[in-house]
Design an enzyme around this catalytic site. Sequence first.
Site, PDB file in Angstrom:
ATOM      1  N   ASN A  98       0.810  -1.224   0.000  1.00 48.23           N
ATOM      2  CA  ASN A  98       0.000   0.000   0.000  1.00 48.23           C
ATOM      3  C   ASN A  98       0.845   1.277   0.000  1.00 48.23           C
ATOM      4  OD1 ASN A  98      -2.604  -0.824  -0.354  1.00 48.23           O
ATOM      5  ND2 ASN A  98      -3.049  -1.077   1.827  1.00 48.23           N
ATOM      6  N   HIS A 336      -0.823  -7.996   5.431  1.00 44.03           N
ATOM      7  CA  HIS A 336       0.519  -7.398   5.345  1.00 44.03           C
ATOM      8  C   HIS A 336       0.540  -6.110   4.507  1.00 44.03           C
ATOM      9  CE1 HIS A 336       1.082 -11.464   6.696  1.00 44.03           C
ATOM     10  NE2 HIS A 336       0.822 -11.951   5.505  1.00 44.03           N
ATOM     11  N   CYS A 337      -0.519  -5.297   4.620  1.00 46.61           N
ATOM     12  CA  CYS A 337      -0.604  -4.002   3.897  1.00 46.61           C
ATOM     13  C   CYS A 337      -0.513  -4.175   2.383  1.00 46.61           C
ATOM     14  CB  CYS A 337       0.486  -3.020   4.340  1.00 46.61           C
ATOM     15  SG  CYS A 337       0.470  -2.623   6.063  1.00 46.61           S
ATOM     16  N   ALA A 338      -0.890  -5.344   1.873  1.00 44.53           N
ATOM     17  CA  ALA A 338      -0.764  -5.540   0.418  1.00 44.53           C
ATOM     18  C   ALA A 338      -1.976  -6.306  -0.108  1.00 44.53           C
ATOM     19  CB  ALA A 338       0.532  -6.279   0.102  1.00 44.53           C
TER      20      ALA A 338
END
Length: 380
Positions: A98, A336-338
């Site tokens: 992100n 995992h922010c993705a």
Amino acid sequence: MIYLDNAATSRPKPPEVIQAMNDFLNDVCANSGRSGHRLAIQASRIVYEAREAIAELFNVADPLRVVFTMNATESLNLAMRGSLYPGDHVITSSMEHNSVMRPLRALEAQGVEVTVLQCSEQGFLYPGDVDKAIEPHTKMVVINHGSNVTGSLAPVEEIGLITRECGLFFVLDAAQTAGAYPIDTQKMNVDLLAFTGHKSLCGPPGTGGLYIREGVRLEPLKWGGTGSRSEEEYQPDFLPDMYESGTPNLVGIAGLGAGIQFVMREGVKAIRKRERDLTQRLIDGLLDISGVIVYGDLNADHQIGVVSFNIVGVSQSDIGLRLDEEYEIMCRVGLHCAPAAHKTIGTFPDGTVRFGLGTFTTKEEIDMAIQAVRNLAKDG
Ligand SMILES: Cc1ncc(COP(=O)(O)O)c(C=O)c1O
């Protein structure tokens, strides 16, 4: 305790990193680039030496083209927000963090066109797809070097050749690879290298930087005091001052400099070889457990020390909690922010359990982690 969350931040930090930070606070504790007394000069020297170490590590000819930031996120914001304007086109991949996706979506709302190339289910980007997506108004290609979900390595040299030939900016998000995998900005034709200090460079949180190739001009993210050209009310137009307004994280930079010295002494190639072997050992061990799905290429030659897996029928949060409480294994679970990366590999919206290896991870720790997952899978 077994720490396998190095993809979030590395732990432990080498003793010399802690020492350098202590020394800075105890013995120096002055601002850099401002006053002229001996302590200020010492502070400036510490900052410059860290800059030089980064330049050496990434094969950058001029250390002044390395700008310090808070983290990879700030570096990526500076690279993208500092150069993309309405009407520009930018190409990225479906495996991005992100820290790339969110600034791009914000820019998209302002009229920047964004193409997200679909990666394979193993998390790989085909360089030919980059070539095909280029349009007359394309300005930039931005991708991560190593995925923080599957560890998959991007074909940077091939993409660097394409961007150089077409005159595009090549922005490489090296958050997961800096210090863990060799990076040569010249050989890879990288124009803007975003790195973070707190992962494999072994530095403290709150440190990072951006290498800006000669000839690339970015609009700063912030304006203010730099200690230079104090007679002027306008921002200096030279590096690194143009992008380093305000007192930097001097304690952090002192620690980062020591972290990079540690990495260079160990040798990135040696670190990579150890991590590669441990990664393969982990993948093979997990694959051997009935009910465990491992994501990515399953070949450590093509990935860094980040391994994502799931146990069929068990929630990621239960696995994370039991690993922590019963086995003292620290890891990360979820997206995992993705989110785009999980859509790519088929694990959205639940995500995965992620083991992130580090410079200090041992074979014994990997074997204990495999055994713990085996026990959890058996319990179901
Ligand atoms: C691939 C990738 N890019 C960017 C970032 C952001 O790094 P930072 O938290 O240092 O800003 C991370 C952090 O996990 C990452 O894994």
